[in-house]
Scaffold this motif. Structure first.
Motif, PDB file in Angstrom:
ATOM      1  N   VAL A 603       3.722  -7.516  14.651  1.00 42.88           N
ATOM      2  CA  VAL A 603       3.656  -6.278  13.521  1.00 42.88           C
ATOM      3  C   VAL A 603       4.583  -5.903  15.148  1.00 42.88           C
ATOM      4  O   VAL A 603       4.215  -5.206  15.627  1.00 42.88           O
ATOM      5  CB  VAL A 603       2.341  -5.651  13.711  1.00 42.88           C
ATOM      6  CG1 VAL A 603       2.333  -4.783  12.919  1.00 42.88           C
ATOM      7  CG2 VAL A 603       1.437  -6.685  12.985  1.00 42.88           C
ATOM      8  N   ASN A 607       4.434   2.385  15.634  1.00 41.22           N
ATOM      9  CA  ASN A 607       2.977   3.066  14.840  1.00 41.22           C
ATOM     10  C   ASN A 607       2.417   1.378  14.875  1.00 41.22           C
ATOM     11  O   ASN A 607       1.824   1.031  14.141  1.00 41.22           O
ATOM     12  CB  ASN A 607       2.699   2.740  13.466  1.00 41.22           C
ATOM     13  CG  ASN A 607       3.351   4.312  13.947  1.00 41.22           C
ATOM     14  OD1 ASN A 607       3.468   5.257  14.979  1.00 41.22           O
ATOM     15  ND2 ASN A 607       3.749   4.854  12.690  1.00 41.22           N
ATOM     16  N   GLU A 610      -1.604   0.855  16.362  1.00 43.77           N
ATOM     17  CA  GLU A 610      -3.011   1.955  15.646  1.00 43.77           C
ATOM     18  C   GLU A 610      -3.262   1.062  13.838  1.00 43.77           C
ATOM     19  O   GLU A 610      -4.546   0.175  13.582  1.00 43.77           O
ATOM     20  CB  GLU A 610      -2.130   3.426  15.338  1.00 43.77           C
ATOM     21  CG  GLU A 610      -1.098   3.221  13.766  1.00 43.77           C
ATOM     22  CD  GLU A 610      -1.003   4.891  13.783  1.00 43.77           C
ATOM     23  OE1 GLU A 610      -0.914   5.606  12.790  1.00 43.77           O
ATOM     24  OE2 GLU A 610      -0.219   5.222  15.243  1.00 43.77           O
ATOM     25  N   ASN A 611      -1.852   0.002  13.474  1.00 42.94           N
ATOM     26  CA  ASN A 611      -2.105  -0.686  12.172  1.00 42.94           C
ATOM     27  C   ASN A 611      -2.602  -1.945  13.446  1.00 42.94           C
ATOM     28  O   ASN A 611      -3.407  -2.792  12.551  1.00 42.94           O
ATOM     29  CB  ASN A 611      -0.444  -0.731  11.543  1.00 42.94           C
ATOM     30  CG  ASN A 611       0.033  -0.182  11.311  1.00 42.94           C
ATOM     31  OD1 ASN A 611      -0.046   0.192   9.606  1.00 42.94           O
ATOM     32  ND2 ASN A 611       0.544   1.056  11.900  1.00 42.94           N
ATOM     33  N   LYS A 614      -6.353  -1.938  13.071  1.00 48.34           N
ATOM     34  CA  LYS A 614      -7.193  -1.618  11.697  1.00 48.34           C
ATOM     35  C   LYS A 614      -6.931  -3.458  11.006  1.00 48.34           C
ATOM     36  O   LYS A 614      -7.875  -3.863  10.603  1.00 48.34           O
ATOM     37  CB  LYS A 614      -6.522  -1.124  10.445  1.00 48.34           C
ATOM     38  CG  LYS A 614      -6.327   0.453  10.651  1.00 48.34           C
ATOM     39  CD  LYS A 614      -4.913   1.385  10.021  1.00 48.34           C
ATOM     40  CE  LYS A 614      -5.139   2.760  10.050  1.00 48.34           C
ATOM     41  NZ  LYS A 614      -4.015   2.895   9.668  1.00 48.34           N
ATOM     42  N   LEU A 663       0.857  -2.393   5.588  1.00 44.83           N
ATOM     43  CA  LEU A 663      -0.541  -2.767   5.701  1.00 44.83           C
ATOM     44  C   LEU A 663      -1.773  -3.579   4.552  1.00 44.83           C
ATOM     45  O   LEU A 663      -1.879  -4.418   5.079  1.00 44.83           O
ATOM     46  CB  LEU A 663      -1.375  -1.842   6.775  1.00 44.83           C
ATOM     47  CG  LEU A 663      -2.464  -2.203   7.333  1.00 44.83           C
ATOM     48  CD1 LEU A 663      -2.463  -3.473   8.244  1.00 44.83           C
ATOM     49  CD2 LEU A 663      -3.342  -1.349   8.042  1.00 44.83           C
TER      50      LEU A 663
END
Length: 673
Positions: A603, A607, A610-611, A614, A663
């Motif tokens: 990833v 950002n 934060e992903n 999740k 996502l």
């Protein structure tokens, strides 16, 4: 006082006032045996060991026993937690001699350290009789004893060595299925765990079974894992008043534990319940995680940001005598006085009845039915009962705090700290509490600041500001595993590079090119009477299986073919030996990594973190994860960062799909359904 007064181990210090002339395990003590031509008694235990305390009281505090031991033997006390290498070698000897083992572990050796006799707990008269016979035999027929010692020594050197698997065939992960089917025949479908007593928790077994059940979509396996986790959480193995698990249950119901609480158990169980919570969102699992970490921080966390080792099983009872479980058990009259009009409801929930009765009018609190079922019996909603339960537990906690607490083993072991560190990381990814990540990072700083020497090696133990005993393979294996997890939770690549640095140190100092496994002790360290290769997973996974998993992950992230080859080579040698799968669950985890379900995910983007949080909140045990919020030189992430876009790369067998920017799409593609 004897020589143990100069040690820092709480277990050794417990024996410092014994009339026996105990020595610590060191070169001076071993040379004394050779110089005086005396047999050696090696007595091994640990501070939270109940039967170690019993034998101390019955024999080692006795003047008659002391006269026998002091006159004819060099007596050496060993803390097995400080010296797992010494414990492993002499445990092998006792297992060869008696087909069983345990603690206290008592071995009699020739002056050169080779064992000639051993066992576990002995009553005073039996102990003295055996010592007398051995001393007589050594005086009259030493050659017989030496001949036996040589044969036993040969057995110790062979035991635990894994034969090379010369087959060229690649091991298919589909072959795991018959191993699990055979394994499942030992399952207890009423209370979870295995259908035998005593009942150990074996967290790594359930981490694997949960993963295998998920990947094969086995409803039965997942139900068994949930049955086990639920029954363990119901107590008395789990301390419902204050959180934390005891070491094992003496019965089939997880009811009456040996009451010691060990750091390594609780760290692994936090990881297990965290993974199970991700899969189920079961509030019971969340409650176990939160209560256990509250207990750990209250009782086992110190100002150095390190974790202590254990709480003893024994504490002072109402008449001032050490008694197992005294701190934890309740009498019916006490509960009636505390709970008043709520007693009947409390008694129904926690079985203040024949089911929950232990002995001597004492009850160990244990649930046998869900809160929902009990609530309906009393005309309450489940939430109303759970509110009452929380208040009752606080009431009992306040009362119990007035009692003398169990003794604390206040040394900090690097390997066990790393296990707990990973538990905190896993709890953070499951529940999202920033505090858990903060504690994990502080503990990682303790390890790097205090337990990682400037010469590159790890220390094993820490107490009173002093690091001692050069590290064993378990220290490196669990620190590397924890640092990989910490990297994946934070994307701070320093943790990953530290993990690589430690694995390179292990390859240089612990890896045996001929055997193709890692020795438990560094080749630069003290060499015992036989090398030890720890390969079978037990209540703690084997250091070699942890290292193999570490090598596999780092091999992918650093594009290091040697790491990956070494890991899979170790697995290849292990597979023919996997007759009872419960002893190889961490190896099976590595084997399952070779399935078509396994993927890697990168990833990359501003950002990304934060992903990733999740993604990590999902149950995705078949995914190796990496990411970056800026351009990265990590081989797996090179040239994948984009200033403008958040990109998700799904890869398998060194091939990656085109990146996507969603996502939801990514998680859907990774889940097994």
């Amino acid at each position: 006082m004897n020589e143990l007064q100069h040690e820092t181990s709480p277990y050794l210090l417990q024996h410092a006032n014994n009339p026996i002339h105990w020595k610590a395990w060191n070169d001076t003590s071993l040379k004394a045996a050779k110089n005086e031509n005396k047999l050696i008694i090696v007595s091994i235990g640990y501070s939270a060991c109940h039967w170690c305390h019993v034998m101390e009281h019955e024999s080692f505090e006795d003047e008659t026993v002391a006269r026998v031991m002091n006159a004819n033997f060099i007596s050496i006390k060993v803390d097995r937690e400080e010296r797992p290498d010494v414990d492993a070698v002499y445990m092998k000897a006792v297992q060869l001699m008696t087909k069983q083992g345990g603690w206290p572990l008592n071995v009699v050796c020739l002056p050169d350290g080779r064992p000639v006799w051993g066992g576990t707990y002995f009553k005073k008269d039996n102990w003295m009789d055996i010592l007398g016979q051995l001393q007589n035999l050594y005086t009259t027929e030493p050659e017989r004893m030496m001949e036996y010692a040589e044969k036993l020594h040969q057995g110790i050197q062979i035991l635990g060595i894994v034969e090379k698997n010369h087959s060229e065939a690649k091991s298919n992960p589909n072959n795991i299925k018959p191993l699990v089917e055979k394994w499942s025949k030992s399952f207890d479908w009423e209370f979870g765990g295995y259908a035998r007593a005593p009942k150990f928790m074996m967290p790594n077994n359930y981490l694997f079974l949960q993963r295998y059940g998920y990947q094969t979509q086995s409803k039965d396996l997942l139900e068994f894992v949930d049955l086990t986790l639920t029954r363990m959480a119901y107590g008395g193995l789990f301390d419902t008043v204050d959180g934390g698990f005891s070491r094992y249950s003496v019965d089939m119901r997880w009811h009456v534990p040996h009451f010691e609480k060990m750091l390594y158990d609780n760290g692994q169980l936090i990881s297990l319940y965290s993974e199970a919570y991700k899969r189920t969102q079961n509030p019971l699992y969340k409650n176990v995680i939160e209560k256990t970490l509250t207990f750990v921080e209250r009782e086992l966390y110190n100002s150095d940001n390190a974790f202590y080792s254990a709480l003893d099983a024994d504490s002072l009872n109402e008449v001032g005598v050490l008694e197992e479980g005294a701190f934890y058990v309740w009498k019916k009259e006490q509960l009636q006085q505390l709970l008043k009009e709520d007693f009947e409801m409390f008694a129904a929930l926690f079985n203040v009845n024949d089911f929950g009765y232990w002995e001597h009018d004492n009850y160990v609190l244990i649930q046998s039915q869900s809160a929902e079922t009990i609530a309906s019996q009393f005309g309450l909603t489940e939430n109303e009962l759970l509110d009452k339960k929380k208040n009752w537990e606080q009431l009992l906690f306040n009362e119990r705090e007035k009692r003398p607490k169990p003794r604390l083993d206040d040394k900090s072991l690097t390997s066990w700290n790393a296990i707990m560190l990973k538990g905190y990381v896993d709890a953070y990814t499951a529940l999202g509490h920033e505090h858990y990540l903060t504690v994990a990072k502080k503990n990682a700083q303790f390890i790097t600041d205090k337990q990682w020497s400037t010469d590159g090696f790890l220390w094993h133990s820490y107490k009173n500001g002093k690091s001692t005993i050069t590290g064993f393979l378990e220290d490196y294996a669990f620190v590397i595993e924890a640092f990989i997890a910490l990297y994946q939770a934070t994307l701070e690549e320093s943790y990953l590079h530290q993990a690589k640095q430690l694995i390179d140190y292990c390859l240089e100092h612990f890896y045996d090119e001929e055997k193709q496994f890692f020795t438990f002790t560094s080749r630069d360290g003290e060499q015992l009477i036989a090398p030890h290769f720890e390969t079978e997973d037990n209540v703690i996974p084997a250091s070699n299986s942890v290292m193999a998993n570490n090598l596999y992950v780092l091999g992918i992230l650093f594009h290091n073919g040697y790491y990956e080859k070494t890991a899979l080579q170790m697995l290849h040698h292990m597979i023919p030996n996997m007759d009872y799968a419960s002893a190889y669950s961490n190896w099976l985890n590595l084997w399952l990594n070779q399935s078509d379900d396994n993927k890697e995910l990168a990833v990359c983007g501003k950002n990304a973190l934060e992903n990733i949080r999740k993604i990590q909140a999902e149950y995705l045990p078949n995914i190796i994860l990496a990411g970056s919020t800026k351009a990265s030189e990590l081989p797996f992430l090179q040239s994948r960062f984009d200033e403008q876009n958040l990109l998700f790369y799904i890869c398998q067998n060194k091939n990656c799909l085109l990146p996507n920017t969603s996502l939801e799409t990514t998680v859907a593609a990774l889940k097994i359904s």
